[in-house]
Scaffold this motif. Structure first.
Motif, PDB file in Angstrom:
ATOM      1  N   ASP A  62       0.870  -1.180   0.000  1.00  0.00           N
ATOM      2  CA  ASP A  62       0.000   0.000   0.000  1.00  0.00           C
ATOM      3  C   ASP A  62       0.898   1.219   0.000  1.00  0.00           C
ATOM      4  OD1 ASP A  62      -2.620  -1.171   0.175  1.00  0.00           O
ATOM      5  OD2 ASP A  62      -2.083  -1.794   2.216  1.00  0.00           O
ATOM      6  N   VAL A  63       0.452   2.279  -0.662  1.00  0.00           N
ATOM      7  CA  VAL A  63       1.222   3.524  -0.707  1.00  0.00           C
ATOM      8  C   VAL A  63       0.341   4.691  -0.285  1.00  0.00           C
ATOM      9  CG1 VAL A  63       2.340   5.194  -2.244  1.00  0.00           C
ATOM     10  CG2 VAL A  63       2.902   2.770  -2.430  1.00  0.00           C
ATOM     11  N   VAL A  64       0.894   5.538   0.607  1.00  0.00           N
ATOM     12  CA  VAL A  64       0.216   6.773   1.003  1.00  0.00           C
ATOM     13  C   VAL A  64       1.140   7.945   0.649  1.00  0.00           C
ATOM     14  CG1 VAL A  64      -0.788   8.109   2.888  1.00  0.00           C
ATOM     15  CG2 VAL A  64      -0.953   5.604   2.900  1.00  0.00           C
ATOM     16  N   VAL A  65       0.632   8.880  -0.145  1.00  0.00           N
ATOM     17  CA  VAL A  65       1.382  10.077  -0.521  1.00  0.00           C
ATOM     18  C   VAL A  65       0.733  11.282   0.148  1.00  0.00           C
ATOM     19  CG1 VAL A  65       2.187  11.536  -2.415  1.00  0.00           C
ATOM     20  CG2 VAL A  65       1.949   9.060  -2.747  1.00  0.00           C
ATOM     21  N   THR A  66       1.537  12.040   0.888  1.00  0.00           N
ATOM     22  CA  THR A  66       1.015  13.241   1.546  1.00  0.00           C
ATOM     23  C   THR A  66       1.721  14.459   0.962  1.00  0.00           C
ATOM     24  OG1 THR A  66       0.692  11.964   3.558  1.00  0.00           O
ATOM     25  CG2 THR A  66       0.613  14.353   3.764  1.00  0.00           C
ATOM     26  N   VAL A  67       0.960  15.302   0.274  1.00  0.00           N
ATOM     27  CA  VAL A  67       1.524  16.528  -0.293  1.00  0.00           C
ATOM     28  C   VAL A  67       1.190  17.678   0.659  1.00  0.00           C
ATOM     29  CG1 VAL A  67       1.509  18.110  -2.248  1.00  0.00           C
ATOM     30  CG2 VAL A  67       1.291  15.646  -2.633  1.00  0.00           C
ATOM     31  N   ARG A  68       2.239  18.352   1.112  1.00  0.00           N
ATOM     32  CA  ARG A  68       2.081  19.401   2.121  1.00  0.00           C
ATOM     33  C   ARG A  68       2.589  20.735   1.617  1.00  0.00           C
ATOM     34  NH1 ARG A  68       5.686  19.175   5.622  1.00  0.00           N
ATOM     35  NH2 ARG A  68       6.651  17.155   5.251  1.00  0.00           N
ATOM     36  N   ALA A  69       1.807  21.792   1.832  1.00  0.00           N
ATOM     37  CA  ALA A  69       2.248  23.163   1.539  1.00  0.00           C
ATOM     38  C   ALA A  69       2.980  23.700   2.765  1.00  0.00           C
ATOM     39  CB  ALA A  69       1.040  24.029   1.214  1.00  0.00           C
ATOM     40  N   PRO A  70       3.630  24.872   2.657  1.00  0.00           N
ATOM     41  CA  PRO A  70       4.261  25.459   3.847  1.00  0.00           C
ATOM     42  C   PRO A  70       3.240  25.612   4.981  1.00  0.00           C
ATOM     43  CG  PRO A  70       4.834  26.710   1.896  1.00  0.00           C
ATOM     44  CD  PRO A  70       3.842  25.684   1.465  1.00  0.00           C
ATOM     45  N   ARG A  71       3.740  25.468   6.214  1.00  0.00           N
ATOM     46  CA  ARG A  71       2.843  25.557   7.365  1.00  0.00           C
ATOM     47  C   ARG A  71       2.651  27.010   7.780  1.00  0.00           C
ATOM     48  NH1 ARG A  71       6.062  20.940   8.700  1.00  0.00           N
ATOM     49  NH2 ARG A  71       4.775  19.075   8.881  1.00  0.00           N
ATOM     50  N   PRO A  98      -0.518  23.033   7.744  1.00  0.00           N
ATOM     51  CA  PRO A  98      -0.199  23.216   6.325  1.00  0.00           C
ATOM     52  C   PRO A  98      -1.328  23.961   5.621  1.00  0.00           C
ATOM     53  CG  PRO A  98       0.027  20.909   6.995  1.00  0.00           C
ATOM     54  CD  PRO A  98      -0.667  21.628   8.112  1.00  0.00           C
ATOM     55  N   ALA A  99      -0.951  24.873   4.721  1.00  0.00           N
ATOM     56  CA  ALA A  99      -1.970  25.630   3.995  1.00  0.00           C
ATOM     57  C   ALA A  99      -2.706  24.724   3.011  1.00  0.00           C
ATOM     58  CB  ALA A  99      -1.324  26.796   3.263  1.00  0.00           C
ATOM     59  N   LEU A 100      -2.056  23.632   2.637  1.00  0.00           N
ATOM     60  CA  LEU A 100      -2.628  22.718   1.663  1.00  0.00           C
ATOM     61  C   LEU A 100      -2.195  21.316   2.071  1.00  0.00           C
ATOM     62  CD1 LEU A 100      -3.904  22.838  -1.333  1.00  0.00           C
ATOM     63  CD2 LEU A 100      -1.585  22.346  -2.044  1.00  0.00           C
ATOM     64  N   LEU A 101      -3.132  20.394   2.005  1.00  0.00           N
ATOM     65  CA  LEU A 101      -2.846  19.049   2.471  1.00  0.00           C
ATOM     66  C   LEU A 101      -3.597  18.078   1.586  1.00  0.00           C
ATOM     67  CD1 LEU A 101      -1.236  17.927   4.806  1.00  0.00           C
ATOM     68  CD2 LEU A 101      -3.255  18.111   6.225  1.00  0.00           C
ATOM     69  N   SER A 102      -2.850  17.219   0.911  1.00  0.00           N
ATOM     70  CA  SER A 102      -3.484  16.284   0.002  1.00  0.00           C
ATOM     71  C   SER A 102      -2.970  14.891   0.340  1.00  0.00           C
ATOM     72  CB  SER A 102      -3.109  16.697  -1.427  1.00  0.00           C
ATOM     73  OG  SER A 102      -3.890  16.020  -2.346  1.00  0.00           O
ATOM     74  N   ASN A 178      -1.484  11.395  -8.556  1.00  0.00           N
ATOM     75  CA  ASN A 178      -1.743  12.686  -9.182  1.00  0.00           C
ATOM     76  C   ASN A 178      -2.278  13.648  -8.141  1.00  0.00           C
ATOM     77  OD1 ASN A 178      -1.990  14.471 -11.296  1.00  0.00           O
ATOM     78  ND2 ASN A 178      -2.807  12.874 -12.655  1.00  0.00           N
ATOM     79  N   ALA A 179      -1.510  14.711  -7.858  1.00  0.00           N
ATOM     80  CA  ALA A 179      -1.954  15.689  -6.868  1.00  0.00           C
ATOM     81  C   ALA A 179      -2.309  16.980  -7.574  1.00  0.00           C
ATOM     82  CB  ALA A 179      -0.860  15.951  -5.838  1.00  0.00           C
TER      83      ALA A 179
END
Lengths: 254, 308
Positions: A62-71, A98-102, A178-179
């Protein structure tokens, strides 16, 4: 221009069988440039799970990808009734949000790892929004309401996203995610954290970094506003008055 | 067509900005008010950060009031001496207002202060004007003459020292209450992020009995100068002036202001005041609903700083 960024590899030695997976991650771009017609961008994260010469057929990872913007710091306020009016009354301040969290995964997070493990590894939107930064109050029964409200508001704005179908396996060890980086994404240093799971255990992780920056005219305007503000202000007001004056000439009737 | 705003840091539809600029420009040209009290809520509503909104509409209001002021200037409907007193008083008030603004922001009460001020100021002035203009319209329809003020009868504040002659307006009175009015308007304007014309126009008409046509032109000149100062102040202190946003609003605004100025010049005094009163009252009611109604979500989240 695909350069693999290998930040960190974890070997997990288990009793009896030595297993060592490595997560290799690459991004479609390391710099998202904001130009005048920027309305958002899509970022593709490629990954390979390297099994270091293992001969057995690969298991189902299983794969989890967390895309984070600056906090940043966020103040959550609650409106309360005071007489006939609704005013902001109580508030809590959250730091390092984080301003953005995917959070992208190949199947629902609950199926990938148990709850306590996810909390420990900070997987999923809920586990990435830490409790109140102010640690002076030891017991705060209202705080969870504010925290839930923060998550709810950001999810409604599509700034916090959990997508259990965001990671697609091409083979058992090769995957892509795809983020979406929205148009209102803040500038700065972003990170894509990748965690590989097997049977609910974390077996490898890696991080790839990218930046969102202004470019071209957008960059020039922003730098002028910041570094020569008086000149910028004078130029802006001069341009404004010029247009106002031109309009009065063009439209002059008498 | 989406365009990215470099200071606000988000993409916005450029036609939406042009439309808002044109609508507010029309109102601005017609009534001789900056239109900030309409523009601020609209731009915040479409998601632009309030600091950027307040800072960027200053050059926009400057441009649109220049267009309007020039058109009144050609009709010789500007009292230069009156404008000078107003500008001087207004600049002092703006400075004080900015200091109060920063103090309230630190204490976290800014939002409530702004909303309450909008309700009280717009609602109060709107209500006063509404009552007056309904009375005037009614008596005009009946054909009755309004009682004329007898020669030599003046309110006490006009008799204070430092009297000045305002030939364009045909008035002679003390500059002390006038400068004080400009100071209060400048103060309120800086706190609310507006030009303050909607306070200035009725005050000059009702308190100082300046002819309506002169009031509009003179108010535009005063707004022009205070917005030039505000642009430079914002650009150098909070770096929030978004040139692209301002330019889009200006291009829409100059067209609107042209048509507004013409419509205003052809409008009869009583209807002019009734329309302005209704508009002020409408915006006040909109804000009142905001704080009187149970909110959909009592919680709100505001980003206060970003670590880069």
């Amino acid at each position: 221009m695909i350069r693999a960024l290998l930040a960190c590899a974890l070997g997990l030695a288990l009793a009896g069988a030595a297993r060592a997976e490595q997560a290799i991650v690459s991004l479609s771009t390391e710099r998202i440039a904001i130009t005048s017609n920027f309305t958002g961008a899509s970022l593709v994260v490629f990954g390979v799970i390297d099994r270091e010469g293992a001969t057995t057929p690969p298991p189902a990872y299983d794969v989890v990808v967390t895309v984070r913007a600056p906090r940043g710091a966020v103040v959550v306020r609650e409106k309360e009734r005071r007489g006939p009016f609704w005013f902001n009354a109580d508030s809590r301040k959250y730091i390092a949000i984080p301003a953005l969290l995917s959070v992208l995964s190949n199947r629902p997070l609950a199926d990938i790892a148990p709850e306590d493990r996810r909390r420990e590894l900070r997987i999923g939107v809920g586990n990435l929004v830490p409790s109140q930064g102010d640690r002076t109050k030891t017991v705060d029964p209202d705080e969870p309401d504010f925290r839930r409200a923060l998550i709810r508001i950001r999810e409604a704005e599509r700034l916090f996203v959990e997508n259990p179908e965001g990671v697609r396996f091409l083979t058992r060890t090769v995957w892509r995610a795809n983020a979406r980086i929205p148009g209102a994404a803040p500038l700065g240093a972003y990170a894509a954290d990748v965690m590989v799971f097997l049977d609910g255990r974390e077996v490898a992780k890696a991080t790839a970094n990218f930046t969102v920056t202004k470019s071209g005219v957008e960059d020039q305007i922003a730098s002028a506003a910041r570094f020569s503000p008086l000149l910028y202000g004078l130029a802006t007001i001069a341009a404004a008055l010029m247009i106002g004056w031109l309009a009065s000439i063009i439209f002059r009737r008498d | 067509m989406q365009v990215y705003l470099p200071i606000a840091e988000l993409p916005v539809n450029v036609f939406l900005l042009l439309g808002i600029g044109a609508a507010v420009g029309f109102v601005s040209g017609m009534f001789g008010i900056g239109g900030g009290f309409l523009m601020t809520p609209m731009l915040i509503f479409i998601g632009i950060p309030s600091a950027v909104v307040v800072a960027s509409q200053a050059p926009q209001i400057a441009a649109s009031s220049l267009t309007g002021a020039l058109s009144y200037w050609r009709k010789r409907a500007v009292d230069g001496r009156l404008a000078g007193v107003l500008i001087a008083g207004g600049l002092v008030g703006t400075q004080l207002g900015v200091m109060f603004f920063n103090a309230m922001r630190e204490q976290g009460h800014l939002e409530s202060v702004i909303v309450m001020s909008y309700v009280v100021l717009l609602g109060g002035i709107g209500l006063l004007m509404l009552a007056e203009s309904i009375r005037a319209t009614m008596s005009a329809r009946k054909g009755a003459q309004r009682p004329r003020r007898r020669f030599g009868e003046h309110p006490w504040y006009e008799g204070l020292p430092l009297k000045m002659r305002f030939p364009r307006s045909g008035r002679y009175f003390s500059v002390i209450p006038l400068a004080l009015l400009a100071l209060c308007v400048g103060f309120a304007g800086a706190v609310l992020g507006i030009g303050g014309g909607f306070i200035m126009v009725p005050a000059l008409i009702y308190l100082f009995r300046i002819p309506t046509q002169v009031v509009v032109g003179t108010s535009l000149v005063q707004i022009l100068f205070s917005m030039i100062a505000a642009t430079l102040l914002h650009a150098t202190t909070n770096y929030s002036v978004d040139a692209i946003l301002a330019l889009a609003l200006i291009v829409g605004g100059v067209f609107g202001a042209q048509f507004g100025a013409r419509a205003g010049a052809n409008l009869r005094g009583e209807y002019f005041r009734l329309l302005l009163a209704l508009m002020l009252f409408g915006v006040a009611a909109r804000f009142a609903i905001d704080i009187l109604q149970r909110p959909d979500d009592p919680f709100s989240a505001t980003k206060t700083e970003t670590y880069r």
